[in-house]
Motif scaffolding. Structure first.
Motif, short mmCIF file in Angstrom:
data_model
loop_
_atom_site.label_atom_id
_atom_site.label_comp_id
_atom_site.label_asym_id
_atom_site.label_seq_id
_atom_site.Cartn_x
_atom_site.Cartn_y
_atom_site.Cartn_z
N PRO A 71 -4.57 -5.21 11.78
CA PRO A 71 -4.66 -6.52 11.09
C PRO A 71 -5.33 -6.45 9.72
O PRO A 71 -4.93 -7.16 8.80
N VAL A 72 -6.36 -5.62 9.58
CA VAL A 72 -7.05 -5.55 8.29
C VAL A 72 -6.11 -5.00 7.22
O VAL A 72 -6.06 -5.50 6.09
N HIS A 73 -5.35 -3.99 7.58
CA HIS A 73 -4.39 -3.43 6.62
C HIS A 73 -3.32 -4.45 6.25
O HIS A 73 -2.94 -4.59 5.08
N THR A 74 -2.84 -5.20 7.25
CA THR A 74 -1.83 -6.23 6.98
C THR A 74 -2.38 -7.29 6.03
O THR A 74 -1.69 -7.73 5.10
N LEU A 75 -3.62 -7.70 6.26
CA LEU A 75 -4.24 -8.69 5.37
C LEU A 75 -4.43 -8.13 3.97
O LEU A 75 -4.23 -8.83 2.97
N ALA A 76 -4.78 -6.84 3.87
CA ALA A 76 -5.00 -6.25 2.55
C ALA A 76 -3.72 -6.15 1.75
O ALA A 76 -3.77 -6.12 0.51
N GLU A 77 -2.58 -6.09 2.40
CA GLU A 77 -1.32 -5.98 1.68
C GLU A 77 -0.89 -7.30 1.04
O GLU A 77 0.03 -7.32 0.23
N SER A 78 -1.54 -8.38 1.42
CA SER A 78 -1.11 -9.68 0.91
C SER A 78 -2.14 -10.37 0.03
O SER A 78 -1.84 -11.42 -0.54
N SER A 79 -3.35 -9.82 -0.09
CA SER A 79 -4.36 -10.52 -0.89
C SER A 79 -5.44 -9.56 -1.36
O SER A 79 -5.72 -8.53 -0.73
N PHE A 80 -6.07 -9.92 -2.45
CA PHE A 80 -7.22 -9.18 -2.97
C PHE A 80 -8.40 -9.34 -2.02
O PHE A 80 -9.18 -8.40 -1.82
N ALA A 81 -8.56 -10.51 -1.42
CA ALA A 81 -9.65 -10.72 -0.46
C ALA A 81 -9.51 -9.79 0.74
O ALA A 81 -10.51 -9.26 1.24
N GLY A 82 -8.28 -9.58 1.21
CA GLY A 82 -8.08 -8.63 2.30
C GLY A 82 -8.43 -7.22 1.89
O GLY A 82 -9.02 -6.46 2.66
N HIS A 83 -8.07 -6.86 0.66
CA HIS A 83 -8.43 -5.54 0.15
C HIS A 83 -9.94 -5.39 0.05
O HIS A 83 -10.51 -4.34 0.37
N MET A 84 -10.61 -6.45 -0.38
CA MET A 84 -12.07 -6.40 -0.47
C MET A 84 -12.70 -6.28 0.92
O MET A 84 -13.76 -5.64 1.07
N THR A 85 -12.07 -6.89 1.92
CA THR A 85 -12.56 -6.74 3.29
C THR A 85 -12.55 -5.28 3.70
O THR A 85 -13.51 -4.79 4.34
N GLN A 86 -11.48 -4.56 3.36
CA GLN A 86 -11.45 -3.13 3.62
C GLN A 86 -12.63 -2.42 2.95
O GLN A 86 -13.30 -1.60 3.57
N HIS A 87 -12.87 -2.76 1.69
CA HIS A 87 -13.94 -2.09 0.96
C HIS A 87 -15.30 -2.36 1.60
O HIS A 87 -16.14 -1.46 1.71
N MET A 88 -15.56 -3.59 2.02
CA MET A 88 -16.84 -3.90 2.62
C MET A 88 -17.01 -3.22 3.98
O MET A 88 -18.12 -2.81 4.34
N LEU A 89 -15.92 -3.08 4.73
CA LEU A 89 -16.01 -2.34 6.00
C LEU A 89 -16.38 -0.88 5.75
O LEU A 89 -17.19 -0.30 6.48
N LEU A 90 -15.82 -0.30 4.70
CA LEU A 90 -16.14 1.09 4.39
C LEU A 90 -17.56 1.24 3.85
O LEU A 90 -18.28 2.16 4.23
N LEU A 91 -17.97 0.31 2.99
CA LEU A 91 -19.27 0.43 2.33
C LEU A 91 -20.43 0.01 3.21
O LEU A 91 -21.50 0.64 3.17
#
Length: 294
Positions: A71-91
């Motif tokens: 789901p996180v990857h799917t969200l990241a493919e449609s929005s900058f906020a989803g991409h930022m969620t990935q970054h915060m999970l990693l950081l």
């Protein structure tokens, strides 16, 4: 790490990179597990490396996989906020968990003997020994995370990561690696930690540039990035991404900094006596004993 909006000719490259990333993560986890098994076989289960650290490392690996798939990857493919969620999970999640796993010793034990000898020679070299001093290492790791965070959120690098799966993988690897290095002196073994005041200053000093970047994205009057890499409502998407960077980063860092500061104060209080030594109490002299003394 998964590609971002890779379609058409980029789809095969994304699939290949995804497979390679999963294999690399599995190899890392297997090497860590083998090193832990070797260590516990020699010293006993839970010795040197407590079980909670092993669990933290395993949880960190799972968070990395979850950040780039599902789901996180799917969200990241449609929005900058989803991409930022990935970054915060990693950081803020994967990086601290991997750092708490104290992977240096297990991975060294899992490495072949020639590689272990090479690593030992490198660690013993004077320049490397100076860089491995806790305070020096912590300051360099903090600077590396600030540079990586700002660089990958500048418009050109971010757009390149959106358009090219290879660059996107490099972005996530860079963010995860610097987060791992940054949190190691904070959550790693005690002998690798800098003094508590240095740790607090490191945490706060790293938080402020990240907060500034989040504030820029949140309060910008118009989109900073091309509209095509943002969600259906570009400005709202960018503002939400800025808040996702700003608020979680501040909360996590401030909680950890406060915890380190309070533990330092408690240690200082425990090392000091409660107060000045009490004056000796004069014992009352009985009348009979006074006469006998004479």
């Amino acid at each position: 790490m998964s590609g971002y909006r890779a379609h058409g000719p980029d789809a095969p490259a994304e699939s290949l990179l995804t497979m390679l990333a999963v294999v690399a993560i599995c190899v890392l986890a297997a090497g860590y597990g083998r090193g832990v098994h070797e260590l516990w076989y020699r010293r006993g289960a839970g010795a040197v490396l407590p079980a909670w650290r092993v669990g933290a490392f395993g949880a960190g690996v799972l968070v990395v996989l979850a950040a780039d798939h599902g789901p996180v990857h799917t969200l990241a493919e449609s929005s900058f906020a989803g991409h930022m969620t990935q970054h915060m999970l990693l950081l803020l999640v994967a990086g601290p968990l991997l750092a708490a796993g104290a992977a240096g010793l297990p991975l060294s034990l899992a490495a072949p003997a020639p590689l272990r000898r090479l690593l030992a020679r490198c660690r013993a070299a004077p320049p490397v020994r100076r860089l491995r001093r806790p305070t020096t290492y912590a300051l360099l790791a903090g600077a590396a995370q600030i540079v990586a965070l700002w660089f990958w959120h500048l418009p050109r690098p971010y757009v390149a990561a959106v358009d090219r799966p290879v660059v996107h993988y490099a972005e996530h690897l860079c963010l995860l690696g610097t987060a791992w290095l940054f949190w190691a002196p904070v959550l790693g073994t005690a002998r690798h930690r800098p003094p508590a005041p240095v740790t607090v200053l490191l945490l706060v000093g790293t938080m402020l540039p990240a907060s500034a970047l989040g504030a820029v994205l949140t309060f910008a009057p118009e989109p900073v990035y091309p509209v095509r890499v943002l969600g259906p409502d570009p400005l709202t998407d960018q503002q939400l991404a800025g808040l996702l960077m700003w608020a979680p980063m501040d909360v996590v860092v401030l909680v950890v900094a406060l915890s380190v500061f309070l533990r330092w104060l408690l240690r200082m209080a425990g090392d000091r006596p409660d107060g000045p030594p009490a004056a000796p109490v004069a014992r009352p002299v009985e009348a009979g004993s006074e006469g006998m003394a004479r």
